[in-house]
Design an enzyme around this catalytic site. Structure first.
Site, PDB file in Angstrom:
ATOM      1  N   LYS A   1      40.516  42.619  40.159  1.00  0.00           N
ATOM      2  CA  LYS A   1      41.337  41.472  40.563  1.00  0.00           C
ATOM      3  C   LYS A   1      41.270  41.328  42.084  1.00  0.00           C
ATOM      4  O   LYS A   1      41.592  42.269  42.818  1.00  0.00           O
ATOM      5  CB  LYS A   1      42.767  41.722  40.096  1.00  0.00           C
ATOM      6  N   VAL A   2      40.854  40.159  42.520  1.00  0.00           N
ATOM      7  CA  VAL A   2      40.547  39.931  43.939  1.00  0.00           C
ATOM      8  C   VAL A   2      41.320  38.705  44.421  1.00  0.00           C
ATOM      9  O   VAL A   2      41.329  37.673  43.742  1.00  0.00           O
ATOM     10  CB  VAL A   2      39.019  39.675  44.106  1.00  0.00           C
TER      11      VAL A   2
END
Ligand code: E4P
Length: 218
Positions: free
Chosen positions: A87-88
């Site tokens: 998750k960025v």
């Protein structure tokens, strides 16, 4: 539409799994902190514990905000289990990192998305999932469901493969609204999912069926 639970609580993840409706899990640093998980190794161990419960996709969020840091952290997270999705955050360095992860076959969830423009950029970078935050948009009296609908329209017109993962869900109504407006996935607190069960006519109807059965069989 897939159902993810938005929690780092192992008990809640197990409960959702037992319901038979669990397709995956999302976490974020706040949810990890809420469970009292801190320290690099403990965080990695906790993700492993989540992946031991479910084979569905598990979003694990990076803390770094620079390209090299995100790439390094994401690589380490992706090594935990094949169902980890990195998750960025939706920042310039994040988009660059998502493009890199796409090229090396690491799946991503682009988070903190609040506009259709951001959604286009994440899809261009090859994000596997896109997390528009419905609840936080509604919190400031903008239109969370309208955001989902707009992104769904753009993605359909452009033929983008990125899945729309409606996030920051606050209620059962949010889940229904997301479903009606083109979300591929909803990630929700367990109580929002359980809220879908509720209808007074179901309770009244069941009470009457049981009472009639009791009368006829006594
Ligand atoms: C999920 O991926 C998001 O981090 C989460 O849904 C945010 O929810 P909140 O707005 O309730 O913190």
């Amino acid at each position: 539409m897939k159902f993810f639970v938005d929690t780092a609580s192992l008990d809640q993840i197990k409960e959702a799994k037992d319901l038979g409706i669990l397709d995956g899990v999302t976490t974020n640093p706040s949810l990890m902190a809420k469970e009292g998980i801190s320290g690099k190794q403990n965080i990695l161990n906790h993700y492993k514990a989540i992946c031991d419960i479910t084979t569905g996709d598990v979003s694990a969020e990076v803390i770094s905000t620079d390209y090299a840091g995100i790439v390094e952290e994401g690589k380490r997270l992706a090594e935990i289990a094949p169902n980890i999705v990195v998750k960025v955050p939706m920042i310039k360095e994040g988009i660059k990192a998502i493009s890199h992860f796409t090229n090396v076959g690491i799946r991503t969830n682009c988070t903190l998305v609040f506009s259709a423009g951001q959604a286009i950029l994440a899809a261009k970078a090859g994000a596997t999932y896109l997390s528009p935050f419905m609840g936080r948009v509604d919190d400031i009296t903008w239109d969370g469901v309208g955001l989902i609908a707009e992104i769904a329209e753009v993605y359909a017109i452009q033929g983008f493969d990125t899945e729309i993962l409606a996030a920051s869900i606050r209620s059962a109504k949010h889940i229904v609204d997301a479903a009606k407006n083109g979300a591929d996935v909803v990630t929700c607190p367990l109580n929002a999912i359980l809220g879908l069960l509720k209808h007074p006519l179901t309770d009244i109807g069941l009470a009457k069926f049981l009472a009639d059965h009791k009368k006829a069989n006594s």
